[in-house]
Structure formats: structure tokens, C-alpha cells
Design an enzyme around this catalytic site. Structure first.
Site, PDB file in Angstrom:
ATOM      1  N   LYS A  31       0.841  -1.209   0.000  1.00  0.00           N
ATOM      2  CA  LYS A  31       0.000   0.000   0.000  1.00  0.00           C
ATOM      3  C   LYS A  31       0.874   1.257   0.000  1.00  0.00           C
ATOM      4  CE  LYS A  31      -2.893   0.825   3.640  1.00  0.00           C
ATOM      5  NZ  LYS A  31      -2.761   2.200   4.137  1.00  0.00           N
ATOM      6  N   SER A  32       1.892   1.280   0.870  1.00  0.00           N
ATOM      7  CA  SER A  32       2.744   2.476   0.963  1.00  0.00           C
ATOM      8  C   SER A  32       3.422   2.773  -0.378  1.00  0.00           C
ATOM      9  CB  SER A  32       3.865   2.255   1.986  1.00  0.00           C
ATOM     10  OG  SER A  32       3.353   2.297   3.278  1.00  0.00           O
ATOM     11  N   SER A 180       7.833   9.623  11.787  1.00  0.00           N
ATOM     12  CA  SER A 180       6.721   9.388  10.860  1.00  0.00           C
ATOM     13  C   SER A 180       7.204   9.451   9.419  1.00  0.00           C
ATOM     14  CB  SER A 180       5.626  10.443  11.070  1.00  0.00           C
ATOM     15  OG  SER A 180       4.765  10.445   9.949  1.00  0.00           O
ATOM     16  N   GLN A 182       5.301   9.343   6.921  1.00  0.00           N
ATOM     17  CA  GLN A 182       4.390  10.185   6.138  1.00  0.00           C
ATOM     18  C   GLN A 182       4.837  11.641   6.183  1.00  0.00           C
ATOM     19  OE1 GLN A 182       0.510   9.312   7.751  1.00  0.00           O
ATOM     20  NE2 GLN A 182       0.361   7.369   6.655  1.00  0.00           N
ATOM     21  N   ASP A 332       2.667  -0.886  11.869  1.00  0.00           N
ATOM     22  CA  ASP A 332       1.331  -1.363  11.484  1.00  0.00           C
ATOM     23  C   ASP A 332       1.092  -2.817  11.900  1.00  0.00           C
ATOM     24  OD1 ASP A 332       0.774   1.097  10.433  1.00  0.00           O
ATOM     25  OD2 ASP A 332       1.350   0.561   8.392  1.00  0.00           O
ATOM     26  N   LYS A 359      -3.787   6.036  14.422  1.00  0.00           N
ATOM     27  CA  LYS A 359      -3.944   5.284  13.165  1.00  0.00           C
ATOM     28  C   LYS A 359      -5.416   5.291  12.748  1.00  0.00           C
ATOM     29  CE  LYS A 359       0.373   4.601  12.946  1.00  0.00           C
ATOM     30  NZ  LYS A 359       1.128   5.355  11.951  1.00  0.00           N
TER      31      LYS A 359
HETATM   32  C1  S3P Z   1       2.978   4.968   6.244  1.00  0.00           C
HETATM   33  C2  S3P Z   1       3.627   5.332   7.394  1.00  0.00           C
HETATM   34  C3  S3P Z   1       3.142   4.961   8.741  1.00  0.00           C
HETATM   35  C4  S3P Z   1       2.171   3.788   8.668  1.00  0.00           C
HETATM   36  C5  S3P Z   1       1.136   3.981   7.604  1.00  0.00           C
HETATM   37  C6  S3P Z   1       1.776   4.116   6.231  1.00  0.00           C
HETATM   38  C7  S3P Z   1       3.511   5.412   4.949  1.00  0.00           C
HETATM   39  O1  S3P Z   1       2.451   6.071   9.300  1.00  0.00           O
HETATM   40  O2  S3P Z   1       1.548   3.587   9.916  1.00  0.00           O
HETATM   41  O3  S3P Z   1       0.243   2.876   7.578  1.00  0.00           O
HETATM   42  O4  S3P Z   1       3.116   4.896   3.905  1.00  0.00           O
HETATM   43  O5  S3P Z   1       4.374   6.312   4.962  1.00  0.00           O
HETATM   44  P1  S3P Z   1       3.235   7.263  10.087  1.00  0.00           P
HETATM   45  O6  S3P Z   1       4.067   7.993   9.108  1.00  0.00           O
HETATM   46  O7  S3P Z   1       2.128   8.114  10.647  1.00  0.00           O
HETATM   47  O8  S3P Z   1       4.026   6.579  11.147  1.00  0.00           O
END
Ligand code: S3P
Length: 444
Positions: A31-32, A180, A182, A332, A359
């Protein structure tokens, strides 16, 4: 008397105790990495060939967002996702100014996309999503983007919907207050068209798919010792991305195979980027029987992500502690660690994981509530949870609270339990893993 139409809550989906799991499975694409392929493919100039893009609610939200911003998808995914398609990116001209962007349930899209659009003067966008998204903080991206010169309004100081008024950005050096990926990714993407370099300092290493993909696309980027710097790189070219299978989806079957006696499951072509493999080291420390063989693929031309075959056989587990640097590498999968811990001997402590509260649901409260309802000895702590392994779960009902990973956790708990589990809100699994129920049936 109320004249409201009566809507009955959907019947829970039952997952009964099963015998051993066996067989080979390639779970759906990561997914990421799929979100990043959509966004970076849209930023780049010219076509990016995308293979094995994840067909899920979340990643479809990313594709429609970038299509609305001017990227062209060929062929356009409709009822089903083609095995491969191209994204014709908008290049240095930037995104189309468009009123509204709906991210659905996708937190990654909500946090990454503003990095791209905030730097385009003249554009005005409003981003919103579902009820869960509106409870997830975005000040973590809005604050540093404002330091770069962005004009962003958020709701109640912290939440979506957000309004972005495009401005020219300048690079900054920013130390992330929480680990993070993200937030890191948002700032690196913003740095691509900012003036001067942008440096992100991470307290702990987080998934680095953005860095890997930006390198593959020819961005000027330097990494080392908890720092990543990106220089203005207006002309990216991302020829091809082949998305590996998602280790976070594979993890459900790793835990299932570990706790259902007599199981042997082979998970094929899984992304084994070391910033995502925390679940493997945690399960191995708990005594799991896991073998990882690297597989061919993942060359820079395909997005540069390493791939492997993971074989898991059932084993007696023991408790462990998970804390510090290991937490972001398995963020996750921590609900699954809690489930495995119920079947282990001794105590398991998960600490330094307060982020779980932010989350798709509050995954400390929801996991503790779900597993204690099934008979587990589990309690919430301020930054995680403690589980006293009893070697079994009785069974009962799990409410997913609309969180895909909790729905699938309930299903795995069910097949390993004594009396089975009914999952309320099982349909949430389509956010990351639409074929989950049939894959589980096939292996058991
Ligand atoms: C993700 C980063 C994580 C993860 C999320 C997907 C990403 O979140 O929990 O499911 O794709 O960069 P955080 O950046 O908030 O830790």
C-alpha cells in the site's frame, strides 16, 4: 415513536477455528509503495510504467486524486485494476488547480499529497476524507510546510479538512518531533520544487520508500545518519515501478501460521525493505520458525525495493518486549504482535508506541478491547500494551471500528481461537486487502 428507517447493523462475519494452514500465497501489492508510485509518477515528467499496483479503496483514492490533478492514467482503472498501466505525469508545469480532493480513508494520501501541491502558486485546494480521517492529525505536516512558506488552514488547529493555497516554498532543516514516514515523505516531496535544500532529521528510522523511489526517479537526494536532504529536482523521470507484495498484509498469515499448530505457509514475492521488516525480527525473537530467501527483482529500474520469499511454520512462542527503534519498523504490525503474544508463554510488553492512537482507529484502545473480549489477559499502557500470554483465546466478537487491520486481526484470532470469532465491520479490510477472506479460506 421514531420514524427513522431502521437499519440493522450488518451481521458479523464468522471465522471458526480451523486446522493447520498450508499453501503458498502472494498477498496484494504494498500500500505504501503504491501510494508513492501514484504521487511520484504524477509529479514526474512523461510516462511511468506501473506494475502490480494495489487494487484497494485507499490506493484508488490516490489514483483518482492524481488524475484529478492532471496526471493521465492509461488504461484507466475502472472495475478492475490492470496488471500494468502508465501514469503520464504533469512534470514541472505542476498540478491542475482543483477545488476538492477526497482522500477517503487514506492517511498516507492526506499527508503526502500536500507536499506536492502546496508549492504551486495560483492553485487552491481543499482536502477532506471520511470520519476516521477527520480525527487524524495533520498539524504534523501543516506546521513544517508553513515553515517552508506554505499557506495551509486546518480544522480546530489539527485536523482535516484542510485548505491549501499554493505558494512558492523554500527549503528548511526540520527535526521530526515524532518518527513518521508520512511527514518525512511530505517534506521531501515539498523539497523537490522548493528553493534551496530541504533536510529532514529523523529521531528513529522509518520506512524509506519515498527516498528509494525519488532516487530511482533521478532526484538529487543524500541520505545518512538519520538525515535526508533533497535538493530542488524539478524534472523527475520515473520509468518503471514494480510494486512488491505488502509485508504488512503478509504479516497476518505469518502470525496465523505461527499460532495455528501444524501450519506451513509460504509467502512469495514480499517486499523486504529493512525499514519494514520489524515484524520478522519480533516474531523470530518470540521463537517463530521463519525463513527468508531473497528473490530476484527490485532492481533500480523497478523501483529498487528488495523482494523475498518468507516461509513460516507453527512454533511455540514466548513473550518479548518491543520498544524504541523497533517500533517504527513494525508500526502497522503491532496489533498482530499483541495477538501472537496471547498465544505465547510469558509477558509481552509493547512500549514507545503512542502513535498507535493516531492510526485508522486508536489501535491501543481498540486492540485491548478486542482481544480482552476474546478472553486475553491484556491491558493498555500510556504508550502501548502489556499481554500475559495464556496460550489460547476463547473467542467472541470483534468490532473493527472501520479499521482494516483490526478486521483482519479479528479473523486471524477467530481461526486460532477455541470457539471462533464474529467480526463486525469485516468489509473494512478492502482498504488494504480486498481478497483477504478468500486468501485465508484458500490457505486453511
Ligand atoms: C505509512 C507510514 C506509517 C504507517 C502507515 C503508512 C507510509 O504512518 O503507519 O500505515 O506509507 O508512509 P506514520 O508515518 O504516521 O508513522
Amino acid at each position: 415513536m421514531s420514524h427513522e428507517p431502521k437499519t440493522r447493523p450488518p451481521e458479523p462475519v464468522r471465522f471458526e477455528p480451523r486446522g493447520p494452514l498450508s499453501g503458498t500465497l502472494t498477498p496484494p501489492a504494498d500500500k505504501s509503495i503504491s501510494h508513492r508510485a501514484a504521487i511520484i509518477g504524477a509529479i514526474a515528467e512523461g510516462p511511468t510504467r506501473v506494475l502490480n499496483f494495489l487494487d484497494s479503496d485507499d490506493t484508488r483514492s490516490s489514483l483518482s486524486a492524481v488524475a484529478n490533478l492532471g496526471a493521465m492514467l492509461n488504461p484507466e482503472p475502472r472495475d478492475f485494476m490492470p496488471d500494468e498501466f502508465t501514469i503520464e505525469g504533469v512534470g514541472p508545469g505542476g498540478p491542475r488547480s482543483l477545488g476538492r480532493i477526497d482522500v477517503g480513508n487514506a492517511g498516507t494520501l492526506m499527508r503526502l499529497l500536500p507536499g506536492w501541491i502546496a508549492g504551486y502558486e495560483g492553485g487552491l485546494w481543499r482536502m477532506n476524507g471520511d470520519a476516521s480521517i477527520r480525527k487524524r492529525p495533520v498539524d504534523r505536516i501543516a506546521d513544517p510546510l508553513r515553515l517552508m512558506g506554505a499557506e495551509i488552514e486546518v480544522t480546530d488547529g489539527r485536523f482535516p479538512p484542510i485548505r491549501i493555497d499554493g505558494r512558492r516554498l523554500h527549503g528548511i532543516e526540520y527535526e521530526l518531533p515524532v518518527a513518521s514516514a508520512q511527514v518525512k515523505s511530505c517534506l521531501l516531496i515539498a523539497g523537490l520544487q522548493a528553493e534551496g535544500p530541504t533536510t529532514v532529521i529523523e529521531p528513529l528510522a522509518t520506512r524509506d520508500h519515498t527516498e528509494v523511489m525519488l532516487e530511482a526517479a533521478g532526484a538529487k537526494i543524500e541520505r545518512g545518519q538519520g538525515r535526508v536532504t533533497v535538493w530542488p529536482s524539478p524534472d523527475l523521470k520515473l520509468d518503471e515501478v514494480e510494486v512488491p507484495a505488502d509485508i504488512s498484509s503478509a504479516a497476518f498469515f505469518m502470525v496465523a501460521a505461527s499460532i495455528v499448530p501444524g501450519s506451513e505457509v509460504v509467502l512469495d514475492r514480499i517486499g523486504i525493505n529493512p525499514t519494514r521488516t520489524g515484524i520478522l525480527s519480533i516474531l523470530e525473537r518470540m521463537g517463530a520458525d521463519i525463513e527468508v530467501e531473497p528473490q530476484a527483482g527490485g532492481e533500480p529500474g523497478q523501483g529498487g525495493e528488495p523482494i523475498g520469499r518468507i516461509t513460516v511454520r507453527s512454533a511455540g512462542l514466548r513473550g518479548t518486549s518491543v520498544e524504541g527503534a523497533e517500533v517504527p519498523l513494525a508500526i502497522d504490525e503491532l496489533p498482530l504482535v499483541a495477538l501472537a503474544a496471547c498465544f505465547a508463554k510469558g509477558e509481552t510488553v509493547i512500549a514507545d508506541a503512542e502513535e498507535l492512537k493516531r492510526k485508522e482507529s486508536d489501535r491501543i484502545a481498540v486492540v485491548v478491547d478486542a482481544l480482552s473480549g476474546l478472553g486475553a489477559e491484556i491491558e493498555a499502557t500510556a504508550d502501548g500494551m502489556k499481554i500475559n500470554g495464556t496460550g489460547m483465546l476463547r473467542g467472541g466478537i470483534v468490532n473493527s471500528h472501520g479499521d482494516h487491520r483490526i478486521a483482519m486481526l479479528g479473523a486471524i484470532a477467530g481461526i486460532a481461537s477455541r470457539e471462533g470469532v464474529g467480526v463486525v465491520g469485516m468489509d473494512a479490510s478492502s482498504v488494504s486487502y480486498p481478497g483477504f477472506e478468500s486468501d485465508l479460506r484458500r490457505l486453511s
